[in-house]
Design an enzyme around this catalytic site. Sequence first.
Site, PDB file in Angstrom:
ATOM      1  N   HIS A  44      -0.979  -6.080   2.022  1.00  0.00           N
ATOM      2  CA  HIS A  44      -2.021  -6.664   1.657  1.00  0.00           C
ATOM      3  C   HIS A  44      -1.435  -7.610   0.876  1.00  0.00           C
ATOM      4  CE1 HIS A  44      -5.822  -3.805   2.713  1.00  0.00           C
ATOM      5  NE2 HIS A  44      -5.672  -4.705   3.144  1.00  0.00           N
ATOM      6  N   CYS A  67      -7.712  -1.975   8.342  1.00  0.00           N
ATOM      7  CA  CYS A  67      -6.280  -1.994   7.581  1.00  0.00           C
ATOM      8  C   CYS A  67      -5.877  -1.342   7.501  1.00  0.00           C
ATOM      9  CB  CYS A  67      -6.401  -2.896   6.611  1.00  0.00           C
ATOM     10  SG  CYS A  67      -6.051  -5.028   6.629  1.00  0.00           S
ATOM     11  N   GLU A  79       0.540  -1.281   0.203  1.00  0.00           N
ATOM     12  CA  GLU A  79      -0.223  -0.240  -0.091  1.00  0.00           C
ATOM     13  C   GLU A  79       1.005   1.273  -0.010  1.00  0.00           C
ATOM     14  OE1 GLU A  79      -3.305  -0.032  -0.512  1.00  0.00           O
ATOM     15  OE2 GLU A  79      -3.150  -2.370   0.108  1.00  0.00           O
TER      16      GLU A  79
HETATM   17  N1  PCA Z   1      -8.195  -6.732   6.731  1.00  0.00           N
HETATM   18  C1  PCA Z   1      -9.604  -6.245   6.524  1.00  0.00           C
HETATM   19  C2  PCA Z   1      -8.926  -5.914   7.771  1.00  0.00           C
HETATM   20  C3  PCA Z   1      -8.386  -6.732   8.824  1.00  0.00           C
HETATM   21  C4  PCA Z   1      -7.654  -7.283   7.637  1.00  0.00           C
HETATM   22  O1  PCA Z   1      -7.535  -8.712   7.619  1.00  0.00           O
HETATM   23  C5  PCA Z   1      -8.862  -5.193   5.795  1.00  0.00           C
HETATM   24  O2  PCA Z   1      -8.770  -5.363   4.663  1.00  0.00           O
HETATM   25  O3  PCA Z   1      -9.051  -3.818   5.695  1.00  0.00           O
END
Ligand code: PCA
Length: 216
Positions: free
Chosen positions: A169, A148, A86
């Site tokens: 991610h 996240c 990100e």
């Molecule tokens: N993904 C979610 C919250 C927890 C996770 O593993 C997100 O992308 O916000």
Amino acid sequence: MSPGGIVRPLALITGFVPFAGDAVNPSASLLAQLPDRFGDHLLLKCCLPVDTLRAPRLLVQALGGSAPRHVIHLGLAEKRETISMEMVARNVCDFRIPDEGGCLRRGAVVPGAPEVLGVRMPVELLEARWRERGIPVERSEDAGEFLCNQIFYESLWRMPADVGVAFVHLPPDEALVAWRQDQGLPLPQAWVPMAQQREALMEMLDVLGTLTSTDV
Ligand code: PCA
């Protein structure tokens, strides 16, 4: 060593527990596989609840007053086909589902703070290493509007400027696919083997480890 003789950890790495009815979250699985040390470097690890209030508190507890050189957050992005780095966090929460505490949070992460904060990592160096090793990792400009993005924004905002902060991610892995299959639930459109997700993180730590020294 720091002046006080305390070894500064190379990184605090966080994952999230499974959420939204799933029994698997690759970020928690990957975290559980990590060693406590990476070569000579100390690693801190913390699995966060998908809870807008408890996650930040647990993060502070995990830091325990120490200042790691880097904070690397991991989380699941179930619609992604590749691991992604990100590039920005946005100062917004717009939860599409309630968190574990039943909170459907909407509004700023930190009222009055900038709208967007940029990642603090040697992204190009990391990308070069991943490319060299044949590990596909994409850039993303959208960390979502859920936990996240929230935790990424808070860390960028709260951690001292000399602490690197990243959010990686992760796509689904084989365990999530198998679990969904077992439950007769809709399957994700793509997945990446956990071994490759782990390798991506280990290469990242290796790059960061060579950039820095524990004797800070
Ligand atoms: N993904 C979610 C919250 C927890 C996770 O593993 C997100 O992308 O916000």
